[in-house]
Design a protein around this motif. Structure first.
Motif, PDB file in Angstrom:
ATOM      1  N   UNK A 264       0.849  -1.197   0.000  1.00 25.28           N
ATOM      2  CA  UNK A 264       0.000   0.000   0.000  1.00 25.28           C
ATOM      3  C   UNK A 264       0.879   1.240   0.000  1.00 25.28           C
ATOM      4  N   UNK A 265       0.627   2.164  -0.900  1.00 22.05           N
ATOM      5  CA  UNK A 265       1.487   3.330  -1.031  1.00 22.05           C
ATOM      6  C   UNK A 265       0.669   4.585  -1.269  1.00 22.05           C
ATOM      7  N   UNK A 266       1.271   5.734  -0.982  1.00 22.63           N
ATOM      8  CA  UNK A 266       0.605   7.010  -1.216  1.00 22.63           C
ATOM      9  C   UNK A 266      -0.536   7.281  -0.263  1.00 22.63           C
ATOM     10  N   UNK A 267      -0.401   6.842   0.990  1.00 23.88           N
ATOM     11  CA  UNK A 267      -1.479   7.022   1.955  1.00 23.88           C
ATOM     12  C   UNK A 267      -1.067   7.977   3.071  1.00 23.88           C
ATOM     13  N   UNK A 268      -2.086   8.554   3.693  1.00 27.70           N
ATOM     14  CA  UNK A 268      -1.921   9.385   4.886  1.00 27.70           C
ATOM     15  C   UNK A 268      -2.689   8.692   6.004  1.00 27.70           C
ATOM     16  N   UNK A 269      -1.995   8.316   7.064  1.00 21.67           N
ATOM     17  CA  UNK A 269      -2.571   7.499   8.127  1.00 21.67           C
ATOM     18  C   UNK A 269      -2.675   8.317   9.414  1.00 21.67           C
ATOM     19  N   UNK A 270      -3.837   8.271  10.040  1.00 18.95           N
ATOM     20  CA  UNK A 270      -4.041   8.901  11.343  1.00 18.95           C
ATOM     21  C   UNK A 270      -4.502   7.825  12.316  1.00 18.95           C
ATOM     22  N   UNK A 271      -4.901   8.228  13.507  1.00 20.55           N
ATOM     23  CA  UNK A 271      -5.408   7.274  14.474  1.00 20.55           C
ATOM     24  C   UNK A 271      -6.676   6.585  14.016  1.00 20.55           C
ATOM     25  N   UNK A 272      -7.352   7.187  13.058  1.00 19.49           N
ATOM     26  CA  UNK A 272      -8.584   6.603  12.520  1.00 19.49           C
ATOM     27  C   UNK A 272      -8.311   5.657  11.355  1.00 19.49           C
ATOM     28  N   UNK A 273      -7.060   5.532  10.966  1.00 21.05           N
ATOM     29  CA  UNK A 273      -6.717   4.693   9.820  1.00 21.05           C
ATOM     30  C   UNK A 273      -6.301   5.544   8.639  1.00 21.05           C
ATOM     31  N   UNK A 274      -6.409   4.992   7.444  1.00 23.23           N
ATOM     32  CA  UNK A 274      -6.048   5.723   6.225  1.00 23.23           C
ATOM     33  C   UNK A 274      -7.119   6.779   5.947  1.00 23.23           C
ATOM     34  N   UNK A 275      -6.701   8.036   5.888  1.00 26.16           N
ATOM     35  CA  UNK A 275      -7.627   9.139   5.661  1.00 26.16           C
ATOM     36  C   UNK A 275      -7.111  10.021   4.528  1.00 26.16           C
ATOM     37  N   UNK A 276      -7.899  11.003   4.158  1.00 25.63           N
ATOM     38  CA  UNK A 276      -7.521  11.908   3.077  1.00 25.63           C
ATOM     39  C   UNK A 276      -6.935  13.193   3.653  1.00 25.63           C
ATOM     40  N   UNK A 277      -5.772  13.605   3.165  1.00 22.20           N
ATOM     41  CA  UNK A 277      -5.249  14.913   3.559  1.00 22.20           C
ATOM     42  C   UNK A 277      -6.026  16.009   2.838  1.00 22.20           C
ATOM     43  N   UNK A 278      -5.664  17.246   3.056  1.00 21.33           N
ATOM     44  CA  UNK A 278      -6.341  18.342   2.372  1.00 21.33           C
ATOM     45  C   UNK A 278      -6.052  18.308   0.879  1.00 21.33           C
ATOM     46  N   UNK A 279      -6.924  18.927   0.107  1.00 24.97           N
ATOM     47  CA  UNK A 279      -6.699  19.005  -1.339  1.00 24.97           C
ATOM     48  C   UNK A 279      -5.458  19.843  -1.650  1.00 24.97           C
ATOM     49  N   UNK A 280      -5.089  20.733  -0.751  1.00 24.75           N
ATOM     50  CA  UNK A 280      -3.869  21.520  -0.923  1.00 24.75           C
ATOM     51  C   UNK A 280      -2.655  20.599  -0.990  1.00 24.75           C
ATOM     52  N   UNK A 281      -2.691  19.537  -0.190  1.00 21.70           N
ATOM     53  CA  UNK A 281      -1.584  18.575  -0.167  1.00 21.70           C
ATOM     54  C   UNK A 281      -1.648  17.593  -1.318  1.00 21.70           C
ATOM     55  N   UNK A 282      -2.846  17.163  -1.689  1.00 19.91           N
ATOM     56  CA  UNK A 282      -2.991  16.107  -2.692  1.00 19.91           C
ATOM     57  C   UNK A 282      -3.055  16.628  -4.129  1.00 19.91           C
ATOM     58  N   UNK A 283      -3.270  17.923  -4.304  1.00 19.28           N
ATOM     59  CA  UNK A 283      -3.393  18.493  -5.644  1.00 19.28           C
ATOM     60  C   UNK A 283      -2.129  18.218  -6.465  1.00 19.28           C
ATOM     61  N   UNK A 284      -2.258  17.549  -7.615  1.00 22.56           N
ATOM     62  CA  UNK A 284      -1.087  17.187  -8.423  1.00 22.56           C
ATOM     63  C   UNK A 284      -0.230  18.376  -8.842  1.00 22.56           C
ATOM     64  N   UNK A 285      -0.864  19.508  -9.158  1.00 23.06           N
ATOM     65  CA  UNK A 285      -0.098  20.679  -9.571  1.00 23.06           C
ATOM     66  C   UNK A 285       0.742  21.224  -8.415  1.00 23.06           C
ATOM     67  N   UNK A 286       0.160  21.258  -7.216  1.00 27.84           N
ATOM     68  CA  UNK A 286       0.910  21.701  -6.039  1.00 27.84           C
ATOM     69  C   UNK A 286       2.082  20.773  -5.767  1.00 27.84           C
ATOM     70  N   UNK A 287       1.811  19.480  -5.844  1.00 27.51           N
ATOM     71  CA  UNK A 287       2.856  18.495  -5.570  1.00 27.51           C
ATOM     72  C   UNK A 287       4.015  18.644  -6.554  1.00 27.51           C
ATOM     73  N   UNK A 288       3.703  18.797  -7.828  1.00 26.46           N
ATOM     74  CA  UNK A 288       4.740  18.928  -8.854  1.00 26.46           C
ATOM     75  C   UNK A 288       5.528  20.219  -8.675  1.00 26.46           C
ATOM     76  N   UNK A 289       4.822  21.299  -8.357  1.00 23.80           N
ATOM     77  CA  UNK A 289       5.515  22.576  -8.198  1.00 23.80           C
ATOM     78  C   UNK A 289       6.433  22.541  -6.974  1.00 23.80           C
ATOM     79  N   UNK A 290       5.953  21.972  -5.866  1.00 20.01           N
ATOM     80  CA  UNK A 290       6.794  21.842  -4.674  1.00 20.01           C
ATOM     81  C   UNK A 290       8.014  20.993  -4.989  1.00 20.01           C
TER      82      UNK A 290
END
Length: 280
Positions: free
Chosen positions: A239-265
């Motif tokens: 399993x890859x590309x996940x964000x895990x919290x105490x509740x299990x695998x959850x979704x981070x903010x769209x600011x973090x997951x947005x492909x354009x943001x990720x590529x630019x960073x």
């Protein structure tokens, strides 16, 4: 396993628990005395803990550390980026990078680049990054990514955690056809760590109060267990590309997951550490 930030807090506990299972753990930390104490206390474990002293604020040190690790270990099957800080005042490293951003994001980015070939040859392998739910309050603001104006220590820390998640997700995508997984996690609010030792007084007072009030925050043991889960659980071998919290695998903010943001960073980070942005 290579583990940064392993001489105190959740990193120390995780290093000991993984070594107790028979693994060799290379712990990276700034404090030589703490590192030597950890090694001495680990002699009865089934595995082995070795200490490597390094201040991850400077890129030269990160590169030197990578060389030392490559010379010492024939295999690196897990790379854990757990070191972090929150700088009270805006400070630049000798590379001209804001300190919190340099340690919390650029150091993992560069160290992963430097060790990637060894991870490939050791595959199946894992990259694990300590992030935080505080990323929910952050945005990238690429026109002033390093807070050259309006610096706020908590916002700088939050942005660095946002960068951790974006980096992890982008890395996972770029390594999709390999046997290397990349995942990140929220350890919980652990008030008993030294993370906020350089934070403003009001932040340190709040953290100290939270540490003594029952029911607030997460214990170091609980945070370490979340880290160990990503390192040892069979499902995170694939399993890859996940964000895990105490509740299990959850979704981070769209600011973090947005492909354009990720590529630019990714590209900005490559420029800051002077490497080809097309890696890996």
């Amino acid at each position: 396993m290579v583990l940064s930030g392993g001489t105190s807090g959740i990193g120390r506990i995780a290093a000991t628990e993984v070594a107790a299972q028979g693994a060799t753990v290379a712990v990276i930390g700034r404090d030589q005395t703490r590192g030597e104490t950890l090694v001495a206390e680990a002699t009865a474990l089934d595995g082995d803990i070795q200490f490597h002293q390094a201040d991850l604020a400077t890129q030269a040190t990160v590169r030197s550390l990578a060389g030392e690790l490559l010379d010492t270990y024939d295999r690196i099957d897990t790379l854990v980026h757990n070191a972090g800080l929150s700088s009270r005042l805006r400070t630049e490293t000798e590379d001209g990078v804001e300190l919190t951003f340099a340690v919390n994001h650029l150091a993992p980015y560069l160290l992963t680049h430097e060790l990637l070939d060894r991870l490939r040859s050791s595959a199946p392998a894992r990259v694990v990054v300590t992030a935080s739910d505080i990323h929910h309050r952050a945005t990238f603001e690429f026109n002033d990514l390093q807070f050259t104006s309006g610096y706020d220590s908590l916002q700088a820390y939050a942005r660095s955690k946002l960068a951790n998640i974006a980096f992890t997700l982008e890395l996972a995508d770029r390594l999709e056809d390999t046997e290397i997984t990349a995942n990140c996690f929220h350890p919980g609010f652990v008030p008993s760590t030294n993370l906020f030792r350089d934070a403003p007084l009001w932040t340190r007072v709040m953290v100290r109060a939270a540490a003594i009030i029952p029911g607030i925050g997460t214990t170091q043991q609980e945070g370490a267990q979340r880290l160990c889960k990503l390192v040892t659980a069979p499902k995170f071998k694939e399993r890859t590309g996940t964000y895990v919290t105490g509740e299990g695998i959850t979704s981070p903010t769209t600011e973090a997951s947005n492909p354009e943001n990720r590529k630019r960073l990714w590209e900005i980070s490559a420029d800051l550490v002077d490497i080809d942005p097309d890696w890996p």
